[in-house]
Every structure is written in C-alpha cells, then in structure tokens.
Scaffold this motif. Sequence first.
Motif, short mmCIF file in Angstrom:
data_model
loop_
_atom_site.label_atom_id
_atom_site.label_comp_id
_atom_site.label_asym_id
_atom_site.label_seq_id
_atom_site.Cartn_x
_atom_site.Cartn_y
_atom_site.Cartn_z
N ASP A 86 20.95 50.32 -121.31
CA ASP A 86 21.02 51.28 -122.64
C ASP A 86 22.00 51.73 -123.46
O ASP A 86 21.12 51.21 -124.75
CB ASP A 86 21.95 52.67 -121.57
N SER A 184 22.73 58.54 -119.61
CA SER A 184 21.64 59.46 -119.83
C SER A 184 22.07 60.13 -118.34
O SER A 184 21.72 59.17 -117.27
CB SER A 184 20.27 58.14 -119.89
N GLU A 187 18.40 59.24 -116.23
CA GLU A 187 18.49 57.96 -115.68
C GLU A 187 19.63 57.57 -114.64
O GLU A 187 19.65 57.15 -113.41
CB GLU A 187 18.09 57.21 -116.65
N GLU A 188 20.97 58.36 -114.66
CA GLU A 188 22.10 58.19 -114.48
C GLU A 188 22.93 58.87 -112.95
O GLU A 188 24.11 58.85 -112.68
CB GLU A 188 23.38 57.79 -115.83
N TYR A 246 13.45 59.50 -122.45
CA TYR A 246 14.50 57.94 -122.20
C TYR A 246 13.82 57.37 -120.55
O TYR A 246 14.23 58.36 -119.78
CB TYR A 246 15.90 58.33 -122.62
N SER A 247 13.70 56.33 -121.12
CA SER A 247 13.18 55.27 -119.11
C SER A 247 13.80 54.52 -119.17
O SER A 247 13.80 53.32 -119.87
CB SER A 247 11.82 55.62 -119.05
N LYS A 248 14.62 54.08 -118.45
CA LYS A 248 15.66 52.87 -117.85
C LYS A 248 14.56 51.37 -117.56
O LYS A 248 14.53 50.47 -118.57
CB LYS A 248 16.32 52.95 -116.98
N GLU A 249 13.39 51.95 -117.30
CA GLU A 249 12.68 50.70 -117.20
C GLU A 249 11.36 50.61 -118.34
O GLU A 249 11.35 49.39 -118.54
CB GLU A 249 11.03 51.24 -115.74
N HIS A 267 22.35 47.62 -111.59
CA HIS A 267 23.26 48.52 -112.39
C HIS A 267 25.09 48.67 -111.95
O HIS A 267 24.95 48.02 -110.85
CB HIS A 267 22.47 50.15 -112.18
N THR A 294 22.84 56.91 -109.38
CA THR A 294 21.48 56.48 -109.50
C THR A 294 20.09 57.06 -108.58
O THR A 294 19.11 57.08 -109.29
CB THR A 294 21.46 55.06 -110.39
N LYS A 298 16.65 58.57 -109.48
CA LYS A 298 15.20 58.09 -109.11
C LYS A 298 14.87 59.04 -108.78
O LYS A 298 13.40 59.60 -108.52
CB LYS A 298 15.85 56.55 -108.59
N ASN A 301 13.35 62.53 -110.83
CA ASN A 301 12.70 61.69 -111.57
C ASN A 301 11.24 61.17 -110.93
O ASN A 301 11.01 61.54 -111.78
CB ASN A 301 13.32 60.78 -112.46
#
Length: 391
Positions: A86, A184, A187-188, A246-249, A267, A294, A298, A301
């Motif tokens: 991040d 985020s 994401e988190e 935002y996407s971590k991947e 993480h 997390t 996921k 999302n």
Amino acid sequence: MLLNPDIDNAGVRICSRCIYDERVPSIEFDENGVCNYCRQVDALAELYGTGDAKGLNSFYEILDSIKKNGKGNKYDCIVGVSGGTDSSYLVAMAKEWGLRPLAVHYDNTWNSSIATTNIHKVLSCLNVDLYTHVVANKEADDIFRAFFFSGVAEIEASTDLGYAYLLRQVAAKFSVKYILEGHSFIEEGVTPLGRNYFDGKYIKSIHRQFGKISMETYPLMTFSRFMASALLSQVKFIRPLWYVDYSKERAKRYLQEKFDWRYYGGHHLENRMTAFYHGVYLPVKFKTDMRNNTLSAKVRNGMMSREVAWREYNTPPAVEEELLSYFKKRLAISDEKYLEIIGSRPRNWTEYPTYKKRFERLRPIFHLMAKANLVPMSFYLKYCFPATAPK
C-alpha cells in the motif's frame, strides 16, 4: 482457536456476509445476520464515495489544496513508507498525481531485507527523497520486551504509535501540512473495536513497569503532543485509498512491473516483529488470528467465497522457520521464560493506564477534527467510543 473448517458446521455464529464470528469483540448481527463491521464498511464507502465519481471529485479537490498549500516548499506532502504494497503504491501514485512527496520511514530495526530493498528501489526510480528515523535497537527491543513481559496483546504498539508521531514531527520540520497514508478499509477491512488498542500513556505505563532502558530515540506521542500537532500545526491526514478505486492485487502487479518490487509473502510480513505478532504471539497466547480482517474484506469484495475464506482462516498461519528463535535470541529471553510468559494469563489494555476515557469524553471535538482531517477518521471510530476489550 481453530474451528471446523466447514463454515456450515463451524460451531459459532458467523456473519452472513463476511467471516467475522461471535468471538470478535463488540460484534452485533442484524436481522439478516450481517455484522456491524460490514455495515461500517458500507457506511464509510458511502461517506467517502470510494471508487465512484463522488470520491474522485472529493479527492481531486484535496489534491488541489495540497498543491496550493505546498507552493514555495520543497515538499507538499509526507508519505509514510514501509516497503509494503500500500505505501509503495501510494508514493508512486503521489508522483503521478503531480505531488512532491517526502517519503518517511520509521525503522524499528526489525525490517525484513526485502522491505528495505523495496523502499530504495521505488524511491530511487521515482527520485523521491527519504527521511528515516531509526530507533536505537537496544531501546526498541527494550520496549518490545516490556510489552511481552506485561502479557498484553499489543506487543508492537510502539511501532504504530511511534510511526504516527514521526510523521507529524517530520511534517512540522519541513512545514508540510498534509500527510498521506496508504490504508484501505476496502482491502484491509475494519479492525474490531477493543482489539489492538494503544496510546502514549499505555506505552509509557507499561515501559515504566517492565522496561529497563530510558526512551530517548523513541518518538513517544503523549496526549499534549498529539493535540498540539493536530490543533496548532493543523497537519491533515489524508487516506487517498479511501476515495479512489484501489485493488491490492493490481497494485502488486504495477509495482513488480515498474520497479522490480518484490512481494514479501503475506500481509504484515515486511517486518519481522509484525510477523511474529500476527503469526505466533496472537494465535498462541491470545487464540486470536487477525487474518479474518483481510479475509473478510476479500469476501465482501467478491474476491473469495465465504467457504474458502473460512477454511483458510482455520488453517495455521504461515510462519518463517527461524522467526521464534530469532525473537527469543534478540530479546534475550530464555526458553523457560518464553514458555512462562506465553502460558500465563492473557492480559488486556484495560488493566493499564490509557487515555481511552479522555478520548471518549472529548468525542464531539474529535468528531469535528476527523471531519477536518486533523485526525484520521479511523481514530475517531475506534478510540472515541466505548469498546469491549477481548476476553
């Protein structure tokens, strides 16, 4: 801690939308079985317009303010960097947004070599200056040891709070009014109320009781220092990832392709103390696994099913083979002492002096400060309301 990996026969009540279960502190379920933390994520997304036109427009206005306020200064914003996904992505985006960031790193001397290399790869390519504060390793270790001996969960609280105050200190030093943070909630997830609490009074009280070395290089954020920075310096904390899509991947792929950035395996694994905290200390002593933050994110999302997330949550976390022996050797803790502490009664933050009640009393003030970005909104939500400590 580990339950039946079959979510339909888990033996505990689980949120119908994520994988938070009834053991999570301060959890509540509505008539549809959805937990209050899922609803909190929805409320934050609505408030900030995360990923939609509302969020982008709000963020573009913030960018304009940062640029106007920073005219004449070498830097117009501060970005904390750890070598993780991040923060690495955020400093790169800051440059793309036309900002002039100063990267700031808090070094508790437990960094992984991958994280350190990542920081230098990204910043050298971007031509971004780096300000690093290194806490004397014996001093940092003394604070970690004090928290371990105290029996509380927040063994690395000093890192989180020291980092937060360092950002404020550097902003004041360079007359910068904006600090960008790479968090985020999409994401988190949202850390449950009552879990992982810390403040300056908490750190000072535990260190006074269990520490041996005076805190000289550690940037302790007391209440007066916190309020002086927030109200007098008027430094604003901005979390861009709360506004933008935002996407971590996607961020990982971008960093790998552009900077030869390397993923560190999971993480929180960019720092060895953090890895010990999440992979060993919390699961063994407190029967707690914060991977559900997390993993639940996921699931919300649509990146993972509840069944797969629950199954992963109920498998032991991956731990570096030599991590435990490194922890004991570095902190000079014998095998016997380690087993004594790890097997003793878990204690929680309510058993030590903190500023928590003061934060609650001043909730209306902190609400106004959070709306003005003078304190992070997450601070207001987590610290300014009554919370049930984990049992």
